[in-house]
Design a protein around this motif. Structure first.
Motif, PDB file in Angstrom:
ATOM      1  N   GLU A   1       0.270   1.089  -3.258  1.00  0.00           N
ATOM      2  CA  GLU A   1      -0.906   0.257  -3.013  1.00  0.00           C
ATOM      3  C   GLU A   1      -0.679  -0.841  -1.985  1.00  0.00           C
ATOM      4  O   GLU A   1      -1.447  -1.795  -1.923  1.00  0.00           O
ATOM      5  N   SER A   2       0.374  -0.727  -1.192  1.00  0.00           N
ATOM      6  CA  SER A   2       0.535  -1.671  -0.082  1.00  0.00           C
ATOM      7  C   SER A   2       0.944  -0.880   1.155  1.00  0.00           C
ATOM      8  O   SER A   2       1.582   0.182   1.056  1.00  0.00           O
ATOM      9  N   HIS A   3       0.556  -1.404   2.298  1.00  0.00           N
ATOM     10  CA  HIS A   3       0.818  -0.689   3.546  1.00  0.00           C
ATOM     11  C   HIS A   3       2.314  -0.517   3.777  1.00  0.00           C
ATOM     12  O   HIS A   3       2.776   0.567   4.166  1.00  0.00           O
ATOM     13  N   GLY A   4       3.101  -1.569   3.533  1.00  0.00           N
ATOM     14  CA  GLY A   4       4.542  -1.486   3.728  1.00  0.00           C
ATOM     15  C   GLY A   4       5.178  -0.432   2.849  1.00  0.00           C
ATOM     16  O   GLY A   4       6.061   0.321   3.289  1.00  0.00           O
ATOM     17  N   GLU A   5       4.724  -0.347   1.582  1.00  0.00           N
ATOM     18  CA  GLU A   5       5.273   0.657   0.667  1.00  0.00           C
ATOM     19  C   GLU A   5       4.830   2.062   1.053  1.00  0.00           C
ATOM     20  O   GLU A   5       5.579   3.034   0.867  1.00  0.00           O
ATOM     21  N   VAL A   6       3.624   2.170   1.613  1.00  0.00           N
ATOM     22  CA  VAL A   6       3.161   3.469   2.108  1.00  0.00           C
ATOM     23  C   VAL A   6       4.088   3.967   3.214  1.00  0.00           C
ATOM     24  O   VAL A   6       4.489   5.135   3.239  1.00  0.00           O
TER      25      VAL A   6
ATOM     26  N   LEU B   1      -3.593  -2.775   0.060  1.00  0.00           N
ATOM     27  CA  LEU B   1      -4.642  -1.812   0.397  1.00  0.00           C
ATOM     28  C   LEU B   1      -5.960  -2.134  -0.300  1.00  0.00           C
ATOM     29  O   LEU B   1      -7.043  -1.878   0.255  1.00  0.00           O
ATOM     30  N   ASP B   2      -5.906  -2.680  -1.514  1.00  0.00           N
ATOM     31  CA  ASP B   2      -7.142  -3.095  -2.181  1.00  0.00           C
ATOM     32  C   ASP B   2      -7.823  -4.194  -1.379  1.00  0.00           C
ATOM     33  O   ASP B   2      -9.057  -4.214  -1.241  1.00  0.00           O
ATOM     34  N   GLN B   3      -7.035  -5.136  -0.862  1.00  0.00           N
ATOM     35  CA  GLN B   3      -7.603  -6.199  -0.030  1.00  0.00           C
ATOM     36  C   GLN B   3      -8.189  -5.620   1.260  1.00  0.00           C
ATOM     37  O   GLN B   3      -9.223  -6.091   1.733  1.00  0.00           O
ATOM     38  N   GLN B   4      -7.534  -4.598   1.827  1.00  0.00           N
ATOM     39  CA  GLN B   4      -8.098  -3.941   3.018  1.00  0.00           C
ATOM     40  C   GLN B   4      -9.485  -3.377   2.710  1.00  0.00           C
ATOM     41  O   GLN B   4     -10.436  -3.560   3.486  1.00  0.00           O
ATOM     42  N   ARG B   5      -9.600  -2.688   1.580  1.00  0.00           N
ATOM     43  CA  ARG B   5     -10.889  -2.090   1.225  1.00  0.00           C
ATOM     44  C   ARG B   5     -11.949  -3.161   0.995  1.00  0.00           C
ATOM     45  O   ARG B   5     -13.120  -2.989   1.351  1.00  0.00           O
ATOM     46  N   GLU B   6     -11.538  -4.291   0.417  1.00  0.00           N
ATOM     47  CA  GLU B   6     -12.479  -5.386   0.180  1.00  0.00           C
ATOM     48  C   GLU B   6     -12.962  -5.993   1.492  1.00  0.00           C
ATOM     49  O   GLU B   6     -14.134  -6.343   1.644  1.00  0.00           O
ATOM     50  N   LEU B   7     -12.068  -6.087   2.454  1.00  0.00           N
ATOM     51  CA  LEU B   7     -12.424  -6.676   3.747  1.00  0.00           C
ATOM     52  C   LEU B   7     -13.308  -5.754   4.565  1.00  0.00           C
ATOM     53  O   LEU B   7     -14.184  -6.217   5.314  1.00  0.00           O
TER      54      LEU B   7
ATOM     55  N   ARG C   1     -16.631  -0.945  15.216  1.00  0.00           N
ATOM     56  CA  ARG C   1     -15.623   0.108  15.363  1.00  0.00           C
ATOM     57  C   ARG C   1     -14.216  -0.386  15.056  1.00  0.00           C
ATOM     58  O   ARG C   1     -13.229   0.246  15.430  1.00  0.00           O
ATOM     59  N   ALA C   2     -14.092  -1.550  14.389  1.00  0.00           N
ATOM     60  CA  ALA C   2     -12.759  -2.098  14.123  1.00  0.00           C
ATOM     61  C   ALA C   2     -12.675  -2.618  12.695  1.00  0.00           C
ATOM     62  O   ALA C   2     -13.638  -3.188  12.175  1.00  0.00           O
ATOM     63  N   PRO C   3     -11.525  -2.450  12.036  1.00  0.00           N
ATOM     64  CA  PRO C   3     -11.355  -2.987  10.684  1.00  0.00           C
ATOM     65  C   PRO C   3     -11.195  -4.504  10.723  1.00  0.00           C
ATOM     66  O   PRO C   3     -10.607  -5.051  11.657  1.00  0.00           O
ATOM     67  N   ARG C   4     -11.702  -5.180   9.691  1.00  0.00           N
ATOM     68  CA  ARG C   4     -11.539  -6.633   9.609  1.00  0.00           C
ATOM     69  C   ARG C   4     -10.106  -7.009   9.251  1.00  0.00           C
ATOM     70  O   ARG C   4      -9.687  -8.126   9.489  1.00  0.00           O
ATOM     71  N   TRP C   5      -9.375  -6.084   8.649  1.00  0.00           N
ATOM     72  CA  TRP C   5      -8.063  -6.387   8.082  1.00  0.00           C
ATOM     73  C   TRP C   5      -6.902  -6.166   9.052  1.00  0.00           C
ATOM     74  O   TRP C   5      -5.735  -6.292   8.666  1.00  0.00           O
ATOM     75  N   ALA C   6      -7.196  -5.835  10.286  1.00  0.00           N
ATOM     76  CA  ALA C   6      -6.125  -5.565  11.259  1.00  0.00           C
ATOM     77  C   ALA C   6      -6.432  -6.238  12.583  1.00  0.00           C
ATOM     78  O   ALA C   6      -7.601  -6.483  12.931  1.00  0.00           O
ATOM     79  N   LEU C   7      -5.380  -6.538  13.329  1.00  0.00           N
ATOM     80  CA  LEU C   7      -5.526  -7.204  14.622  1.00  0.00           C
ATOM     81  C   LEU C   7      -4.368  -6.796  15.533  1.00  0.00           C
ATOM     82  O   LEU C   7      -3.215  -6.707  15.092  1.00  0.00           O
TER      83      LEU C   7
END
Length: 677
Positions: A245-250, A302-308, A313-319
């Motif tokens: 459930e986290s990007h790093g662990e994925v 990842l739960d926070q990503q889905r919430e954001l 055309r761009a995710p709020r959770w990445a830059l």
């Protein structure tokens, strides 16, 4: 191919078993090399395993499967690429170009999630081609480019040729269907090797690694792609079924499946962690073997990503935090030549000002005439300028299709722009050099420092600061001018008084009595050191005879090879240098010839000595000269081939090295005994 790990197993009892065993071993080698970066068998062993598998599959074609390592060679050329619609759109990222924009990104995330500190995953932003890989039951079934984000091109056949892309995942609990996303790229070293190979074959080369990766991936003939040094790094998974459930662990789980992930990926906390990571990656950017154009920040949970969620055309959770642009296009106004302290001529491009790599660039190096010819850079051209970190800006290439008219190719001038002396271009060397080392303004200070040094004319009191004044005030233009200085002129210089002036004049007068070897060394002839200068003095006996010697006659001198012989010949062919030598002799410089020992008087011929520590009876330079006069070779480091170490007072680490190797050690009395032979 680079070495990989794992050893070969015992011969299987049937072709089916042996084929399976070989495939497992080869895939394990690929995993250890591309994912773990921990190879343990040499290339030849890996190639032998692959050849054995190919042989077995040739004999038993019914055993061939799409996932076999042998199936990376590519298929017949395609007519074109079919389009593929992505199950989940491949979104682009919002960009940031300043610390303030990153701070604003972090602020929005914290406010939306109502948290004080956010955990992020950070990784380099590779400058390659985005790719989607779909695995079903652990087998690669589809590879597609990003395209417009909604649809891409099916490049499965080509991607299967890339060895760092696993055809079959390893491990357990693999999702039934897994979509992995990442970047196809080409390393800098691979890019250079590819371009060299293409150039040797008379084919068109690529401009940069990204273009090379893109062009190689989109070959209609997959067998061509198979010959290109492409690599793959994963930066995430589009499907998260049965994943952490986290990007790093994925990323860690994907690495366990055998999928390569950048070793630079890291988890950080808060804004400070983001900016520290950006600075850290930026500082090692030049040391990486692949191009990056920034770093990517992602909310780790990842739960926070889905919430954001996402916007447009761009995710709020990445830059994407981009580095300053490293390449820009501008116009080449002209090419000038700079002369360095060693006499090397360097073409320098004068450019229309352009902002690149965080600064405004108006000049760029062109290295040498060969580079100008190779890149076909001509004044008036539009050119691509690159600046990486603190590296001096350089011109990458011209854009000849935008060229107006047919301007003449640029050529290196035949005369030095500083002094008018002939330009020397030795065959096999890239750098052209001014031959007027004694008179060239660009080389003047260095030439005078060398001339006055202890091993040359040994003019006590004539240091670099005083030389700076003499040159800057145009009081001395060549070494010969030193012998025309007077007391009043010297006393009027900064930090000079009458007593200092008198001392310097006395040192100048004393230096007029010199051996021919020291005088030749003082002239600063390129590559002629003190030993070679002494050999030249012994061989020719006078400057006049040396000045008239042919290249062949010079090559006959001990330690003088073809290149050095041409340097000596070029020095005396330059009229400016001959004039300075004549002025030195007219000023009262008188040399005596060091007589060479007869061939039968070389008792130390074939022996090698090393000097260390301080000697009381003579300087180390004098000791070295005396040993060489008896035929010995004097080197700077101790080895098993050293005849003896001569140790004076306070010897350094060379003494320990000699004792370790069992090399005999002589004291100063032993040296004097040697010299009496």
């Amino acid at each position: 191919m680079p070495a990989r790990g794992c050893s070969m197993g015992d011969e299987a009892s049937s072709p089916e078993q042996r084929v399976q065993q070989l495939r497992e071993q080869i895939e394990d080698h690929n995993y250890r090399y591309y994912v773990l970066d921990d190879p343990s068998i040499p290339d030849a062993e890996y190639d032998r395993l692959l050849r054995e598998l190919e042989t077995l599959e040739d004999r038993h074609p019914e055993l061939i499967t799409p996932e076999s390592p042998t199936q990376r060679v590519g298929a017949a050329p395609a007519q074109g690429f079919e389009t593929v619609e992505h199950d989940i759109p491949m979104l682009s990222l919002a960009n940031a170009f300043s610390r303030e924009e990153v701070a604003e990104f972090d602020r929005r995330i914290r406010e939306q999630l109502d948290l004080e500190v956010i955990g992020y995953s950070a990784e380099p932003k590779l400058d390659g081609v985005a790719i989607s890989l779909i695995y079903e039951r652990g087998n690669l079934v589809l590879a597609a480019t990003r395209g417009d984000g909604q649809t891409g091109e099916n490049v499965t056949t080509n991607v299967r040729t890339i060895r760092s892309v696993p055809l079959k995942l390893r491990g357990h609990n693999i999702p039934e269907r897994l979509e992995v996303r990442g970047e196809i790229f080409m390393t800098r070293s691979g890019f250079e090797q590819l371009n060299t190979r293409l150039a040797d074959a008379g084919e068109k080369t690529f401009v940069n690694p990204r273009n090379a990766a893109s062009g190689s991936l989109r070959q209609l003939d997959a067998s061509v792609t198979a010959t290109r040094p492409l690599r793959f790094y994963c930066y995430g998974a589009a499907t998260t079924d049965r994943l952490p459930e986290s990007h790093g662990e994925v990323l860690e789980k994907l690495r366990e499946y055998g999928i390569p992930v950048s070793a630079e990926a890291s988890r950080v906390d808060g804004l400070e962690g983001l900016l520290d990571y950006y600075e850290s990656i930026g500082s090692k950017r030049g040391d990486l073997d692949y191009d990056i154009d920034g770093v990517v920040y992602k909310v780790d949970d990842l739960d926070q990503q889905r919430e954001l969620g996402q916007v447009s055309r761009a995710p709020r959770w990445a830059l994407a935090h981009k580095f300053p642009a490293q390449e820009e296009v501008t116009r080449l106004l002209g090419i000038e030549v700079q002369v360095g302290r060693t006499g090397a001529l360097t073409p320098v491009a004068r450019l229309e000002p352009v902002f690149v790599g965080g600064v405004t660039v108006t000049n760029a190096t062109l290295h040498n005439a060969d580079e100008v010819r190779r890149k076909d850079v001509r004044p008036g051209d539009e050119v691509v300028v690159r600046r990486a970190g603190d590296v001096i800006p350089e011109i990458v290439r011209s854009i000849p299709e935008r060229r107006s008219g047919d301007p003449a190719p640029w050529v290196m001038p035949e005369s030095c722009p500083e002094c008018g002396s002939a330009v020397e271009q030795v065959e096999g060397e890239a750098a052209a050099r001014c031959s007027g080392g004694l008179v060239c303004p660009a080389q003047r200070k260095r030439a005078l420092e060398h001339f006055a040094s202890r091993k040359a004319m040994d003019i006590d009191g004539l240091g670099s600061r005083l030389i700076e004044q003499l040159v800057d005030q145009d009081l001395v233009r060549s070494p010969a001018d030193l012998y025309h200085l007077d007391r009043d002129t010297l006393a009027g210089l900064d930090r000079m008084a009458e007593r200092s002036a008198d001392n310097l004049l006395a040192a100048l007068e004393a230096s007029k009595e010199v051996s021919l070897g020291r005088l030749l060394f003082a002239l600063g002839i390129r590559e002629v050191g003190e030993v070679t200068a002494r050999n030249l003095a012994r061989q020719f006996g006078s400057i006049d005879r040396l000045a008239e010697a042919s290249v062949e006659a010079l090559e006959a001198v001990r330690d003088v090879g073809p290149v050095m012989a041409r340097h000596i010949r070029a020095f005396f062919d330059e009229a400016h240098n001959r004039e300075v030598v004549e002025r030195l002799l007219s000023a009262g410089v008188r040399y005596e010839v060091e007589q060479a020992a007869e061939s039968g008087e070389q008792p130390l011929a074939g022996k090698t000595y090393v000097l260390t520590g301080s000697l009381s009876g003579r300087t180390r330079s004098e000791a070295k000269a005396a040993l060489e006069a008896l035929g010995a070779r004097v080197t700077g480091s101790v080895s098993k081939n050293t005849t003896a170490l001569i140790a004076g007072g306070e010897p350094g680490s060379k003494l320990m090295r000699a004792e370790e190797l069992g090399v005999p050690v002589l004291d100063e009395a032993g040296l004097e005994s040697l010299l009496e032979k």
